[in-house]
Write an enzyme that holds these catalytic residues in place. Structure first.
Site, PDB file in Angstrom:
ATOM      1  N   GLU A   1       0.886  -1.165   0.000  1.00  0.00           N
ATOM      2  CA  GLU A   1       0.000   0.000   0.000  1.00  0.00           C
ATOM      3  C   GLU A   1       0.920   1.211   0.000  1.00  0.00           C
ATOM      4  O   GLU A   1       1.528   1.544   1.012  1.00  0.00           O
ATOM      5  CB  GLU A   1      -0.898  -0.009   1.258  1.00  0.00           C
ATOM      6  CG  GLU A   1      -1.763   1.239   1.372  1.00  0.00           C
ATOM      7  CD  GLU A   1      -2.459   1.372   2.729  1.00  0.00           C
ATOM      8  OE1 GLU A   1      -2.807   0.348   3.352  1.00  0.00           O
ATOM      9  OE2 GLU A   1      -2.638   2.525   3.174  1.00  0.00           O
TER      10      GLU A   1
ATOM     11  N   ARG B   1       1.253   9.993   1.025  1.00  0.00           N
ATOM     12  CA  ARG B   1       1.896  10.909   1.986  1.00  0.00           C
ATOM     13  C   ARG B   1       3.153  11.494   1.388  1.00  0.00           C
ATOM     14  O   ARG B   1       3.695  12.475   1.878  1.00  0.00           O
ATOM     15  CB  ARG B   1       2.244  10.154   3.257  1.00  0.00           C
ATOM     16  CG  ARG B   1       1.016   9.887   4.066  1.00  0.00           C
ATOM     17  CD  ARG B   1       1.304   8.981   5.201  1.00  0.00           C
ATOM     18  NE  ARG B   1       0.042   8.498   5.694  1.00  0.00           N
ATOM     19  CZ  ARG B   1      -0.158   8.118   6.926  1.00  0.00           C
ATOM     20  NH1 ARG B   1       0.830   8.147   7.792  1.00  0.00           N
ATOM     21  NH2 ARG B   1      -1.335   7.699   7.294  1.00  0.00           N
TER      22      ARG B   1
ATOM     23  N   LYS C   1     -11.090  -0.847   6.044  1.00  0.00           N
ATOM     24  CA  LYS C   1      -9.913  -0.571   6.851  1.00  0.00           C
ATOM     25  C   LYS C   1     -10.443  -0.118   8.207  1.00  0.00           C
ATOM     26  O   LYS C   1     -11.440   0.619   8.267  1.00  0.00           O
ATOM     27  CB  LYS C   1      -9.095   0.535   6.189  1.00  0.00           C
ATOM     28  CG  LYS C   1      -7.972   1.096   7.044  1.00  0.00           C
ATOM     29  CD  LYS C   1      -7.095   2.013   6.223  1.00  0.00           C
ATOM     30  CE  LYS C   1      -6.135   2.782   7.117  1.00  0.00           C
ATOM     31  NZ  LYS C   1      -4.968   3.300   6.412  1.00  0.00           N
TER      32      LYS C   1
HETATM   33  C1  3PG Z   1      -1.814   4.293   7.762  1.00  0.00           C
HETATM   34  O1  3PG Z   1      -1.543   5.212   7.007  1.00  0.00           O
HETATM   35  O2  3PG Z   1      -2.563   3.383   7.428  1.00  0.00           O
HETATM   36  C2  3PG Z   1      -1.270   4.293   9.139  1.00  0.00           C
HETATM   37  O3  3PG Z   1      -0.697   5.508   9.458  1.00  0.00           O
HETATM   38  C3  3PG Z   1      -0.296   3.227   9.406  1.00  0.00           C
HETATM   39  O4  3PG Z   1      -0.183   3.192  10.772  1.00  0.00           O
HETATM   40  P1  3PG Z   1       1.143   2.681  11.481  1.00  0.00           P
HETATM   41  O5  3PG Z   1       2.222   3.612  11.026  1.00  0.00           O
HETATM   42  O6  3PG Z   1       0.864   2.771  12.949  1.00  0.00           O
HETATM   43  O7  3PG Z   1       1.378   1.280  11.022  1.00  0.00           O
END
Ligand code: 3PG
Length: 214
Positions: free
Chosen positions: A42, A46, A130
């Site tokens: 995934e 970001r 999700k």
């Molecule tokens: C996401 O974008 O799905 C989450 O920020 C992932 O969360 P994590 O960094 O705690 O795994």
């Protein structure tokens, strides 16, 4: 669940990835994930260039299930599809965005944590959600409580999942797969520590298998 969702569920984990230099890192990272038994990524928006990373990974490993995360706009959905991306993950439930994905024929996993979210997801005909941010929203206890009125959903908890709590989540039949950035931490990507990423994937797959066989 369609074939892709079944495959994701079989593997049981979804690495959440942020790549600041897709040209440099997307190819070796996809190799590392596949070598660790996790042919899934995934790639989040970001960082700009998520679609470029998706394209590189899909070309290098056509068998890999590569999608986009942190998708907020229809433009990002279009870019994902154009790059060969196979699924969309959104942090929240945006009904319009889910409908757009449905029109375009791409699977969407919207972030849901409340009865209101679940109800809207039900009306949209979704099957896998999700659950985000998982740990901060009540973790497995909340997922189980939500499953009472909404037994039709499988969920992908993401947010605070790591090697310590992966077994607990994976043992529940409500869980399709667990998402997490812990398999691909920034530090390891920046260092090009691909073997360590492979090892994190390998361990994760092992934990999921063991938890499900108990
Ligand atoms: C996401 O974008 O799905 C989450 O920020 C992932 O969360 P994590 O960094 O705690 O795994």
């Amino acid at each position: 669940m369609n074939e892709m969702q079944k495959k994701i569920s079989e593997v049981g984990v979804v690495p959440v990835i942020k790549l600041t230099d897709p040209q440099r890192d997307a190819a070796p990272l996809s190799d590392a994930l596949c070598a660790g038994g996790v042919p899934i990524a995934e790639v989040t928006f970001r960082a700009a260039g998520a679609d470029e990373a998706i394209r590189i990974m899909r070309e290098r490993h056509p068998e890999m299930l590569v999608g986009a995360g942190t998708v907020l706009t229809t433009e990002q959905v279009d870019r994902t599809i154009a790059a060969g991306g196979m699924f969309i993950v959104t942090p929240g439930l945006d009904v319009e965005l889910v409908k757009y994905c449905q029109e375009k024929g791409i699977v969407c996993f919207p972030g849901c944590t409340t009865p209101t979210d679940y109800h809207a997801a039900y009306k949209l005909g979704l099957e896998v959600l999700k659950f985000f941010p998982a740990e901060q929203s009540g973790g497995l206890a909340k997922i189980k409580a939500m499953s009472a009125p909404f037994p039709m959903f499988k969920v992908m908890p993401t947010g605070g999942v790591n090697l310590k709590n992966l077994a607990e989540y994976s043992a529940s039949p409500i869980i399709a797969a667990c998402g997490g950035s812990y398999m691909c931490p920034d530090k390891l990507i920046q260092a090009g520590a691909w073997d360590e990423i492979t090892e994190l994937c390998r361990k994760s797959v092992e934990i999921v298998k063991e938890a499900r066989n108990k």
